[in-house]
Design an enzyme around this catalytic site. Structure first.
Site, PDB file in Angstrom:
ATOM      1  N   GLN A 131       0.853  -1.178   0.000  1.00  0.00           N
ATOM      2  CA  GLN A 131       0.000   0.000   0.000  1.00  0.00           C
ATOM      3  C   GLN A 131       0.898   1.239   0.000  1.00  0.00           C
ATOM      4  OE1 GLN A 131      -3.046   0.213  -0.625  1.00  0.00           O
ATOM      5  NE2 GLN A 131      -4.191   1.672   0.607  1.00  0.00           N
ATOM      6  N   HIS A 166      -1.796  -4.150   0.598  1.00  0.00           N
ATOM      7  CA  HIS A 166      -1.700  -4.536  -0.808  1.00  0.00           C
ATOM      8  C   HIS A 166      -2.368  -3.395  -1.555  1.00  0.00           C
ATOM      9  CE1 HIS A 166      -2.456  -7.829  -4.115  1.00  0.00           C
ATOM     10  NE2 HIS A 166      -1.808  -6.774  -4.568  1.00  0.00           N
ATOM     11  N   LEU A 167      -1.643  -2.758  -2.460  1.00  0.00           N
ATOM     12  CA  LEU A 167      -2.108  -1.507  -3.054  1.00  0.00           C
ATOM     13  C   LEU A 167      -3.543  -1.565  -3.570  1.00  0.00           C
ATOM     14  CD1 LEU A 167      -1.540   1.383  -3.919  1.00  0.00           C
ATOM     15  CD2 LEU A 167      -0.572   0.501  -6.053  1.00  0.00           C
ATOM     16  N   HIS A 168      -4.381  -0.699  -3.049  1.00  0.00           N
ATOM     17  CA  HIS A 168      -5.770  -0.652  -3.498  1.00  0.00           C
ATOM     18  C   HIS A 168      -6.376   0.710  -3.218  1.00  0.00           C
ATOM     19  CE1 HIS A 168      -6.096  -1.514   0.815  1.00  0.00           C
ATOM     20  NE2 HIS A 168      -7.328  -1.082   0.779  1.00  0.00           N
ATOM     21  N   PHE A 169      -7.339   1.090  -4.063  1.00  0.00           N
ATOM     22  CA  PHE A 169      -8.162   2.268  -3.859  1.00  0.00           C
ATOM     23  C   PHE A 169      -9.575   1.753  -3.629  1.00  0.00           C
ATOM     24  CE2 PHE A 169      -5.264   5.601  -5.334  1.00  0.00           C
ATOM     25  CZ  PHE A 169      -4.327   4.851  -6.033  1.00  0.00           C
TER      26      PHE A 169
END
Lengths: 392, 423
Positions: free
Chosen positions: B187, B224-227
């Site tokens: 993230q 964990h990269l998320h929008f």
């Protein structure tokens, strides 16, 4: 025959059906730049642009008719101001705000934007929005403005209709530096009292004209919501109308709390599909679409789902106004409002023989997309009549 | 190491058993299953002259898929059955009563003192979700028109961007945008991913669809990269808040990005808009975020107005909470001020809190989140340096007078509307 021609006709008739043919002449005599929009038509289009507006912006009438007001915004337009206007529309109230707009040739100019809703007297529904746009000059002359004091004075009091107020003459004020091309567009320009009064005067004159001519059709309008909203068929707030107007699919909303579950909203695509006009369907139960070939078992299934507050998808034979039939893939779903309780049922239709979904979505997905969009729109609606206002 | 205890929000039906080793054949998003799967694909036109697409295809797709998953029972509750209201007051905070959103399970420890932490494959991440929770892929297309394909195989060399449902939705349509899922990015903001998020917002062309990002330490729970994104058909209070323009020297890149700061809002933040292109705007904001990340300052980002207006909030609530500096009364409402709460949308778990929800409560809670004026100015200085924007040397006096107030309130126009009632 697409829903575009339905829409074009609605745009053309928006003013004349309410205010009679003569209103166009009367509006043409007013010199101020202004627009009139109709929130009940999909896309909330412009239905009238004054000569003054066209002169100020360089557009031709045909280039703005049917378009949405956002076409005059551009890259340097303050987004918060855009939101202010959008919210005033959603909340059906007046707004007066300085904003940067763009002419047809792309040059930006500052205007004082003063918009107010026009309500139908009998049901309190918003019929139109009137938006006056006064150019803001950088150097405001202190002595260039002639005010028609008599007009101002009269406007403050109860106006008697019979008095013929020649509003076009009050606008003989000097437009100081009207050509504001020299303005540094990025600097916010504040409107002065002159511009504000000019805007308010202009609004009054337009409202007077609309009110006067609305009496000719017997369907009076006023600048303030008079009487209670919702006599007869529950009238939807214009914010909901505007949201629903963006949905392209054929669908209707029905009201389960009123006797015989009447239709309270019908999309343009529904009218195109079935051949009926909006007046012919509002207030009626959907059963007018059924006919000799409609499977009774399917109707029972629909009724059962609705009783159980469940959604369902069925296929049945339905009939257009001209008597022709079509296989209808029908999806029905309960729709809840802010209270969390069911406020409407949405019924999305699809003519199974038509091949006009060319965007790659399956028919089922296309229908469910409409259901979702309706759910989002209705979700923010509070149970009380009218739009939800936070502090009133 | 500063930590707080929180009950994490469940965003995936697979989150709770993430610890178990699950073999493939489960149709997950891992390297085992995803590369041989087919997913629906929406291809957008990258960096076009962004005219709002009039056919709202992406909206129909997202909403249709979401509604379909509802029918399949994939969500933990029907969010539309949760009561919601606008709290009386000028700000218009939005409150929702949602008793089902949070699990009644043991709180977990979250480290809140490091904004950048390496990806840990053992912890729950989005490669472990089932494909039924994925709605579609969102990729830049090569043509000059956006298109949708119901079933598309994945390119071997491309790690797909996916849009997945949030099984504990805050509102209808609540989804997660996960850039390059197979790359297992932690993230943290990078320019490419941020631009993807902006394109997603722009493509829906809907002012009521917003995207949000929470950094670690600012209430992101999954590294964990998320929008996130969802629809809400009323304005967020932060969108209505007044802003004061920060006059800038024409920067070297001439990106035409405008920056202002929020005034009269409980949380201090910057607002970015303008730019010659979505990429120009995105790059400035991404650089600002990267600067905050590098300086270990937790923050939240709200993408609003179809990608045309971006709010950046550096915050410090988690740290305060860990240091026991937040009042118990606020803690009891169990509202963790992530991006949506900061924007003014609060989900309340207890009926009592919902019924008593007031503008005063919301203000007090959010005021705890905000950096102090002094600290905010310090942080701004870092941001300006990192983004290459330079504030002009103007009179502070002149600044205050021409305070971006192109907005004049007229709830009471000069001529009362009543004068036109002719009945």
């Amino acid at each position: 025959m697409g829903s575009n021609s339905v829409r074009d006709r609605l745009v053309d008739q928006s003013l004349t059906s309410r205010y009679s043919q003569w209103v166009l002449e009367a509006l043409d005599e007013l010199e101020d730049p202004f627009l009139i929009t109709d929130p009940a038509i999909a896309g909330h289009p412009i239905v009238f642009a004054s000569r003054g507006f066209l002169a100020m912006t360089g557009y031709a009438f045909g280039e703005v008719l049917g378009r949405n007001g956002r076409i005059f915004q551009g890259p340097a337009t303050d987004r918060r101001s855009v939101m202010e206007i959008r919210e005033a529309i959603r909340e059906e109230r007046t707004v007066q705000i300085s904003i940067l707009n763009y002419r047809k040739d792309g040059t930006p100019h500052w205007i004082l934007f003063h918009m107010c809703p026009i309500f139908g007297a009998e049901d309190g529904r918003v019929l139109h929005f009137v938006a006056v746009q006064v150019p803001i000059s950088k150097r405001r002359s202190r002595c260039g403005v002639e005010r028609c004091g008599a007009v101002l004075g009269t406007c403050r009091e109860e106006v008697r209709l019979d008095k013929d107020l020649d509003c076009s003459h009050h606008a003989r004020e000097v437009f100081v530096d009207m050509d504001s091309r020299g303005l540094e567009a990025k600097e916010p320009q504040m409107a002065g009292d002159q511009e504000k009064e000019k805007a308010a005067n202009a609004i009054n004159c337009i409202l007077l004209a609309l009110n006067r001519y609305s009496k000719m059709t017997g369907r009076v309008v006023c600048g303030k919501r008079c009487g209670s909203a919702g006599s007869g068929v529950a009238s939807l707030p214009s914010s909901l109308n505007i949201s629903l107007g963006r949905i392209k699919q054929s669908f209707v909303l029905t009201d389960p709390h009123s006797p015989d579950m009447p239709i309270v909203y019908a999309s343009d695509a529904f009218l195109s599909l079935t051949g009926y006009s909006r007046q012919e369907v509002l207030g009626r139960n959907c059963r007018f679409l059924n006919g000799p070939g409609t499977d009774y078992e399917v109707l029972k299934e629909i009724k059962k789902s609705i009783h159980g507050q469940q959604s369902c998808t069925v296929r049945l034979l339905n009939y257009r106004k001209d008597g022709s039939s079509f296989r209808n893939l029908l999806h029905i779903s309960p729709v809840r409002n802010a209270s969390g309780k069911i406020a409407f049922y949405v019924c999305v239709q699809m003519d199974e023989s038509s091949k006009n979904i060319d965007n790659g979505l399956s028919p089922e997905m296309w229908q469910l997309g409409a259901v979702g969009a309706v759910k989002v729109a209705v979700r923010s609606l509070s149970s009380s009549a009218g739009p939800s206002r936070p502090s009133q | 190491m500063l930590t707080i205890k929180r009950v994490p929000t469940v965003v995936s039906n697979y989150q709770e058993d993430a610890g178990e080793p699950l073999g493939c054949g489960r149709n997950c998003l891992g390297k085992c299953c995803l590369p041989v799967s087919k997913l629906p694909l929406y291809a957008y036109v990258a960096d076009a002259e962004k005219e709002p697409s009039s056919d709202f295809l992406l909206n129909s797709l997202l909403l249709g898929q979401w509604e379909e998953r509802m029918g399949r029972g994939l969500f933990r509750y029907d969010v539309t059955a949760c009561e919601t209201k606008v709290i009386p007051g000028d700000s218009g905070f939005v409150a929702q009563l949602n008793e089902g959103r949070h699990l009644k399970k043991r709180p977990t420890e979250f480290r809140v003192d490091r904004v950048l932490q390496p990806f840990d494959p053992a912890k729950f991440n989005f490669t472990k979700i089932g494909q039924e929770e994925v709605l579609f892929r969102f990729e830049a297309g090569r043509g000059d028109k956006a298109y949708f394909s119901e079933s598309s195989s994945l390119d071997r060399n491309i790690s797909p961007n996916v849009v997945a449902i949030n099984v504990s939705p805050i509102e209808y349509g609540h989804v997660l945008l996960i850039p390059r899922v197979l790359d297992c990015l932690p993230q943290r903001i990078d320019a490419q991913s941020f631009l993807l998020a902006l394109n997603f917002a722009a493509e829906t062309a809907n002012p009521y669809f917003r995207l949000g990002y929470n950094s670690l330490g600012a209430f992101a729970t999954i590294n964990h990269l998320h929008f996130q994104a969802y629809y809400l058909s009323v304005p967020f209070p932060v969108e209505k808040a007044q802003t004061q323009n920060i006059p800038l020297v024409e920067d070297a890149a001439k990106s035409s990005v405008r920056v202002s700061k929020l005034i009269n809002y409980p949380v201090r933040g910057l607002v970015f808009e303008g730019g010659n292109s979505l990429k120009d705007l995105g790059d400035v904001v991404a650089n600002a975020c990267i600067c905050l990340q590098d300086n270990n300052i937790p923050f939240n980002v709200l993408i609003s107005d179809s990608g045309r207006r971006i709010f950046l909030f550096p915050q410090c609530y988690a740290e305060k909470q860990a240091l026991h500096e937040v009042s118990q009364e606020l803690l009891d409402t169990q509202v963790n001020p992530a991006v949506w709460e900061i924007g003014g949308h609060m989900v309340l778990k207890r009926k009592k809190d919902y019924e008593e929800a007031s503008e005063d409560y919301a203000w007090r809670l959010l005021a705890e989140v905000s950096l102090s004026e002094e600290r905010f100015e310090e942080v701004n200085a870092y941001i300006f340096e990192a983004t290459g924007l330079v504030e002009t040397e103007v009179d502070k006096k002149k600044d205050a007078k021409e305070s971006g107030a192109s907005y004049e309130s007229t709830m009471a126009p000069h001529f009362p509307e009543g004068c036109l009632v002719l009945q």
